[in-house]
Design a protein around this motif. Sequence first.
Motif, PDB file in Angstrom:
ATOM      1  N   SER A   1      37.341 -14.285   6.711  1.00  0.00           N
ATOM      2  CA  SER A   1      36.231 -14.500   7.671  1.00  0.00           C
ATOM      3  C   SER A   1      34.937 -14.402   6.916  1.00  0.00           C
ATOM      4  CB  SER A   1      35.647 -13.333   8.535  1.00  0.00           C
ATOM      5  OG  SER A   1      34.965 -12.212   7.730  1.00  0.00           O
ATOM      6  N   GLY A   2      33.999 -15.303   7.593  1.00  0.00           N
ATOM      7  CA  GLY A   2      32.664 -15.275   6.874  1.00  0.00           C
ATOM      8  C   GLY A   2      31.940 -14.698   5.963  1.00  0.00           C
ATOM      9  N   THR A   3      31.793 -14.136   7.615  1.00  0.00           N
ATOM     10  CA  THR A   3      30.983 -12.360   6.778  1.00  0.00           C
ATOM     11  C   THR A   3      32.215 -11.607   5.935  1.00  0.00           C
ATOM     12  OG1 THR A   3      31.086 -11.871   9.893  1.00  0.00           O
ATOM     13  CG2 THR A   3      30.883  -9.820   7.413  1.00  0.00           C
TER      14      THR A   3
ATOM     15  N   LEU B   1      30.996 -13.758   2.983  1.00  0.00           N
ATOM     16  CA  LEU B   1      29.180 -13.507   2.408  1.00  0.00           C
ATOM     17  C   LEU B   1      29.164 -12.093   1.244  1.00  0.00           C
ATOM     18  CD1 LEU B   1      27.600 -14.898   5.753  1.00  0.00           C
ATOM     19  CD2 LEU B   1      26.185 -15.819   3.313  1.00  0.00           C
TER      20      LEU B   1
ATOM     21  N   THR C   1      20.157 -16.277  12.592  1.00  0.00           N
ATOM     22  CA  THR C   1      21.622 -16.390  11.881  1.00  0.00           C
ATOM     23  C   THR C   1      22.472 -15.516  12.174  1.00  0.00           C
ATOM     24  OG1 THR C   1      23.135 -16.306  10.474  1.00  0.00           O
ATOM     25  CG2 THR C   1      20.802 -14.929  10.665  1.00  0.00           C
ATOM     26  N   ASP C   2      23.276 -15.099  11.817  1.00  0.00           N
ATOM     27  CA  ASP C   2      24.757 -14.793  12.739  1.00  0.00           C
ATOM     28  C   ASP C   2      24.784 -13.161  12.073  1.00  0.00           C
ATOM     29  OD1 ASP C   2      27.514 -14.090  14.398  1.00  0.00           O
ATOM     30  OD2 ASP C   2      28.099 -13.497  12.261  1.00  0.00           O
TER      31      ASP C   2
ATOM     32  N   THR D   1      26.016 -12.793   8.248  1.00  0.00           N
ATOM     33  CA  THR D   1      24.742 -12.885   6.866  1.00  0.00           C
ATOM     34  C   THR D   1      24.992 -11.453   7.259  1.00  0.00           C
ATOM     35  OG1 THR D   1      24.457 -15.017   8.487  1.00  0.00           O
ATOM     36  CG2 THR D   1      23.293 -14.290   6.496  1.00  0.00           C
TER      37      THR D   1
ATOM     38  N   THR E   1      20.706 -19.781   5.387  1.00  0.00           N
ATOM     39  CA  THR E   1      22.082 -20.266   6.364  1.00  0.00           C
ATOM     40  C   THR E   1      21.785 -21.634   6.684  1.00  0.00           C
ATOM     41  OG1 THR E   1      22.005 -17.920   7.555  1.00  0.00           O
ATOM     42  CG2 THR E   1      22.311 -19.556   8.396  1.00  0.00           C
TER      43      THR E   1
ATOM     44  N   ASP F   1      24.747 -20.099   2.923  1.00  0.00           N
ATOM     45  CA  ASP F   1      25.699 -19.640   4.315  1.00  0.00           C
ATOM     46  C   ASP F   1      25.708 -20.831   5.104  1.00  0.00           C
ATOM     47  OD1 ASP F   1      26.938 -18.338   6.642  1.00  0.00           O
ATOM     48  OD2 ASP F   1      24.885 -17.388   7.244  1.00  0.00           O
TER      49      ASP F   1
ATOM     50  N   SER G   1      32.760 -20.395   7.732  1.00  0.00           N
ATOM     51  CA  SER G   1      33.892 -20.028   7.758  1.00  0.00           C
ATOM     52  C   SER G   1      35.006 -20.618   8.810  1.00  0.00           C
ATOM     53  CB  SER G   1      32.898 -19.237   8.828  1.00  0.00           C
ATOM     54  OG  SER G   1      33.314 -18.746  10.108  1.00  0.00           O
TER      55      SER G   1
ATOM     56  N   GLN H   1      36.457 -19.489  11.618  1.00  0.00           N
ATOM     57  CA  GLN H   1      36.314 -18.566  13.452  1.00  0.00           C
ATOM     58  C   GLN H   1      36.707 -19.873  14.032  1.00  0.00           C
ATOM     59  OE1 GLN H   1      33.288 -18.841  15.336  1.00  0.00           O
ATOM     60  NE2 GLN H   1      34.312 -17.492  17.078  1.00  0.00           N
TER      61      GLN H   1
ATOM     62  N   GLY I   1      38.500 -16.772   9.610  1.00  0.00           N
ATOM     63  CA  GLY I   1      38.544 -17.228   8.292  1.00  0.00           C
ATOM     64  C   GLY I   1      37.621 -17.597   7.477  1.00  0.00           C
TER      65      GLY I   1
ATOM     66  N   TYR J   1      19.391 -18.716  19.704  1.00  0.00           N
ATOM     67  CA  TYR J   1      19.959 -18.139  18.380  1.00  0.00           C
ATOM     68  C   TYR J   1      20.253 -16.945  17.041  1.00  0.00           C
ATOM     69  CZ  TYR J   1      24.895 -18.324  15.965  1.00  0.00           C
ATOM     70  OH  TYR J   1      25.423 -17.419  14.952  1.00  0.00           O
TER      71      TYR J   1
HETATM   72  C1  LIG Z   1      25.650 -18.611  10.415  1.00  0.00           C
HETATM   73  C2  LIG Z   1      27.165 -17.275  10.170  1.00  0.00           C
HETATM   74  N1  LIG Z   1      27.217 -16.669   8.974  1.00  0.00           N
HETATM   75  C3  LIG Z   1      28.068 -15.933   9.311  1.00  0.00           C
HETATM   76  C4  LIG Z   1      28.643 -15.572  10.213  1.00  0.00           C
HETATM   77  C5  LIG Z   1      30.062 -15.143   9.424  1.00  0.00           C
HETATM   78  O1  LIG Z   1      31.092 -15.831  10.020  1.00  0.00           O
HETATM   79  P1  LIG Z   1      32.359 -14.619  10.045  1.00  0.00           P
HETATM   80  O2  LIG Z   1      32.059 -14.988  12.353  1.00  0.00           O
HETATM   81  O3  LIG Z   1      33.686 -15.875  10.290  1.00  0.00           O
HETATM   82  O4  LIG Z   1      32.630 -13.618  10.206  1.00  0.00           O
HETATM   83  C6  LIG Z   1      28.703 -17.088  10.974  1.00  0.00           C
HETATM   84  C7  LIG Z   1      29.944 -17.243  12.058  1.00  0.00           C
HETATM   85  O5  LIG Z   1      29.680 -16.614  13.371  1.00  0.00           O
HETATM   86  C8  LIG Z   1      27.601 -17.710  11.573  1.00  0.00           C
HETATM   87  O6  LIG Z   1      27.625 -18.665  12.046  1.00  0.00           O
END
Ligand SMILES: Cc1ncc(COP(=O)(O)O)c(C=O)c1O
Length: 417
Positions: free
Chosen positions: A75-77, A80, A101-102, A105, A147, A173, A197, A199, A209, A335
Amino acid sequence: MTSPLAIDGGSPVIPERLPSIRDASGRSLGAEELEQLREVITSGSLSFLYGRKTAEFEAAFAALYGVESAVSVSSGTAALHTALLYLNPEPGDEVILSPITDMGTAIPVLSQLAVPVFADVDPRTQSLDPASVEERITERTRAIIVTHIYGNPADMDAIMAIAARYGLFVIEDCAQALLATDRGRLCGTMGDIGCFSFQQSKHMTTGDGGMVIAREDGRFGRALRQCADKGWPRDKGGRDHLFLAPNYHMTELQAAVGLAQLRKLPGMVERRIRSAERLTAALAGVDVEPIAIRAETQGTFFFYGFRLAPERLRVPVTQVMKALTAEGIDGFVGYPGPIPLYKYPVIREHKTFGTSGWPFTLAAARNWNYADEICPVAEKACRETVCMWWTEGFGDDHPGEIAAAIAKVVAAYGQQG
Ligand SMILES: Cc1ncc(COP(=O)(O)O)c(C=O)c1O
């Protein structure tokens, strides 16, 4: 006479549901992905250990980004987290990040018992304000996570100059910024390490992923790949575990889809940009402010965001959003939401490890009160921004329809309406 708002019983401006990243209407998934998946299934090897798709996907991604190596993750998480594991901060060290950010991060920072320190954003671009970043630096600061929000390149030159002055590690990010560029330089290649990411909603998807790219120089004594693989130096043969690290492997199934998606990525990104540019042109004269994209950079439109001016509206922004939804727009306010990241319970109420409150309660941690307006510019941006889901599935007519819906609602709720 303008027709009544759809929320008041009028006809919606957008006649049919917009293509969506949630399903086939807005995703380019088809024969190429199926063929890749068929190869994996018939091979019987669903793991990177025995299959070749993961290695192929990593090599293709590295080639696209012009870097030596790329490590695929789940995943993106995870990407990171892998980046932070590579840096290996001490518990209580600080990591500066944006409140826009999500949560993905911040989770890796907390997982490493490092303290997230939120810097404010630029009001026009909503990406990290370099002056605020510099203000937040202490002797405990180890890293900055930048980000590239909404798909727009942040001010990397200014941030890299600050990082060089204070000896900080910079993680990009790029979860929302695949193929975004700053004077030709790809986001993810300007800092020390780039994280992506895949996703469902991203520019290309493997369901979930991620990918990490870096110029590895061994300065932290860890190999990047081991940071996503139980600290295991598999290349040395045998079994060994050199340090604490999770298993973040992507499966061969995800990598197979990723390979097919990666080949389509430039075209998909191009279509996102083209429809976004059409919308921006169509919004000229409408009382909204599209999120600014810095000069000489190319954003790739994860969302299309625009700012409303509450002082020129007769109703709250939330009401405007309800009316936009009724007209057929697919979006939401702010957001990661109408509040910045630090106002969610995990951070604001220290909901982390048991009842310890770690890392917030570590002696080294500064005593932030996350209920405060720590980042006033970001707080206001979260309340006033409309984020619209964007996709390569939009056709030529969609930007015009979206603009007409926004114009109708803003005119109805504006002070002259
Ligand atoms: C800016 C940002 N950072 C991190 C993430 C985390 O990615 P993931 O959802 O694949 O774990 C996202 C995904 O939503 C994101 O938009």
